[in-house]
Enzyme design. Structure first.
Site, PDB file in Angstrom:
ATOM      1  N   GLU A  35     -11.259  -4.264  -2.463  1.00 58.33           N
ATOM      2  CA  GLU A  35     -10.513  -3.154  -3.045  1.00 58.33           C
ATOM      3  C   GLU A  35     -10.479  -3.253  -4.577  1.00 58.33           C
ATOM      4  O   GLU A  35      -9.760  -4.092  -5.123  1.00 58.33           O
ATOM      5  CB  GLU A  35      -9.074  -3.155  -2.536  1.00 58.33           C
ATOM      6  CG  GLU A  35      -8.922  -3.048  -1.038  1.00 58.33           C
ATOM      7  CD  GLU A  35      -7.515  -3.441  -0.625  1.00 58.33           C
ATOM      8  OE1 GLU A  35      -6.616  -2.572  -0.675  1.00 58.33           O
ATOM      9  OE2 GLU A  35      -7.308  -4.613  -0.271  1.00 58.33           O
ATOM     10  N   HIS A  94      -9.617   1.330   1.183  1.00 53.23           N
ATOM     11  CA  HIS A  94      -9.415   0.169   2.047  1.00 53.23           C
ATOM     12  C   HIS A  94     -10.439   0.128   3.183  1.00 53.23           C
ATOM     13  O   HIS A  94     -10.092  -0.147   4.333  1.00 53.23           O
ATOM     14  CB  HIS A  94      -7.995   0.197   2.614  1.00 53.23           C
ATOM     15  CG  HIS A  94      -7.473  -1.137   3.044  1.00 53.23           C
ATOM     16  ND1 HIS A  94      -7.839  -1.739   4.226  1.00 53.23           N
ATOM     17  CD2 HIS A  94      -6.602  -1.986   2.450  1.00 53.23           C
ATOM     18  CE1 HIS A  94      -7.213  -2.889   4.352  1.00 53.23           C
ATOM     19  NE2 HIS A  94      -6.448  -3.077   3.282  1.00 53.23           N
ATOM     20  N   HIS A 146       0.804  -1.223   0.000  1.00 55.24           N
ATOM     21  CA  HIS A 146       0.000   0.000   0.000  1.00 55.24           C
ATOM     22  C   HIS A 146       0.841   1.279   0.000  1.00 55.24           C
ATOM     23  O   HIS A 146       0.538   2.248   0.694  1.00 55.24           O
ATOM     24  CB  HIS A 146      -0.971   0.007   1.176  1.00 55.24           C
ATOM     25  CG  HIS A 146      -2.001  -1.080   1.120  1.00 55.24           C
ATOM     26  ND1 HIS A 146      -2.564  -1.512  -0.066  1.00 55.24           N
ATOM     27  CD2 HIS A 146      -2.584  -1.815   2.109  1.00 55.24           C
ATOM     28  CE1 HIS A 146      -3.454  -2.468   0.196  1.00 55.24           C
ATOM     29  NE2 HIS A 146      -3.468  -2.678   1.501  1.00 55.24           N
TER      30      HIS A 146
END
Length: 379
Positions: free
Chosen positions: A342, A203, A129
């Site tokens: 996601e 998220h 991420h």
């Protein structure tokens, strides 16, 4: 304010009954401070039927979302913290915008135009991420809010050249919208001053029974219209294979209770301690958002459809919630208490040309358009 919610099929949406005087609204309030004293803002979008989304500038994150059930009772369906202290201490990506590159990059390393770039390793041997200080850990600037039939807030962050090792100055906006059809939109856009890579997503952790519900999310019924998924190695990096879901526990083409097959000796499940994989709904971007997933919570009747222009969706079954986090309800968050969906390009795409490209050049605009469409079904 009353709302009529219609039972719906896989592609249906519910219509809100409002009077002309009713309209979505926006309010702003302080939420806390960054360690350097900078103010963190909370922006609340509310529609005429009472649905309410609160977005905080820290991480351009969805901090809460109140959604009606079949009896028009509201519940917060996303996990998170009540104050900034929690987000700063142990963020866990709750509701956050993740990037520059969502998901994992093998070894935190990729090559662009013959040059090797190294990003921080924050997930074992890999980058996750965006790195140790990704977009989820910065305070975005609120640049626009709008009332009206559709309430909205736009936040912006300018990521400098070589931020977390990524090339190019990247200007990113995140626009959240809430309309009278109970659709929460998240629209990500970005431009760069030199070639770079980008793969943004949201998220949010979902529990459609309510984030304080003791049942958790393993009773949710999930549908993913994908014929393939991307299997992973022991560090959760895709192997490069597009594996058919047919005949496997990854087949969610028909509505399936999540917890039905998650406890197994299947190697892929053992690697992630549950589901933490990318489903291949398509192989390319689409002009308009398409259906990536449908989730139903039987007890409340809440249904969420996830649409996006992206070809993949990462389904994570809350495997690393370990009972050490106290959430907004005052309850400990445990394994399986929520799920994450996601919409994005496939994990490790910068290192796997067969997956496509996440390259962004000057003069181009990156875009990930996400819609979370909420409705209810009867008993």
């Amino acid at each position: 304010m009353k709302k009529t919610l219609m039972a719906m099929g896989l592609l249906g949406t519910a219509a809100a009954v409002t009077t002309p005087a009713e309209a979505a609204s926006v309010s702003r309030a302080p939420f806390g401070q960054m360690p350097d004293g900078a103010a963190v803002e909370a922006i609340t979008l509310t529609n005429a039927s009472g649905m309410q989304a609160r977005i905080i500038s820290y991480g351009a994150a969805l901090q809460s979302l109140l959604v009606p059930d079949r009896h028009e009772e509201l519940a917060d369906v996303t996990l998170g913290y009540p104050t900034m202290a929690g987000y700063l201490a142990k963020g866990e990506f709750f509701g956050a915008t993740v990037g520059r590159v969502a998901n994992r990059i093998a070894g935190g390393k990729f090559t662009l135009d013959g040059k090797v770039y190294q990003t921080p390793l924050n997930d074992g041997p890999n980058a996750l991420h965006g790195g140790s200080k990704g977009f989820d850990k910065v305070n975005w600037k609120v640049v626009e809010v709008k009332d009206g039939p559709t309430a909205s807030v736009t936040l912006r962050y300018v990521s400098p050249h070589l931020d977390q090792g990524y090339p190019g100055q990247l200007t990113v906006t995140a626009t959240y919208t809430l309309d009278e059809q109970n659709v929460l939109g998240v629209d990500y856009r970005a431009t760069t001053d030199r070639p770079t890579v980008i793969n943004l997503s949201n998220h949010a952790y979902w529990n459609l029974a309510g984030e304080g519900s003791p049942e958790g999310a393993m009773g949710h019924i999930l549908t993913i219209p994908a014929e393939h998924f991307t299997p992973v190695n022991a560090t959760l990096i895709p192997t490069g294979e597009f594996r058919p879901v047919a005949g496997t526990i990854f087949d969610f083409r028909r509505p399936t209770r999540i917890g039905k097959r998650v406890r197994t000796s299947e190697e892929q499940i053992l690697f992630g301690k549950g589901y933490d994989h990318n489903w291949v709904v398509a192989r390319d971007l689409s002009r308009e958002p398409r259906l990536l997933a449908r989730v139903e919570e039987p007890k409340s009747g809440r249904v969420m459809h996830v649409f996006s222009n992206q070809p993949g969706i990462q389904f994570y079954s809350g495997n690393f919630l370990d009972g050490t986090i106290v959430g907004k309800s005052g309850r400990l968050y445990r394994q399986g208490d929520a799920i994450v969906l996601e919409p994005q390009m496939f994990p490790d795409t910068p290192n796997q040309p067969a997956f496509g490209s996440v390259r962004l050049n000057p003069g181009q605009t990156y875009r990930n358009t996400i819609q979370f469409r909420f409705s209810t079904v009867g008993r």
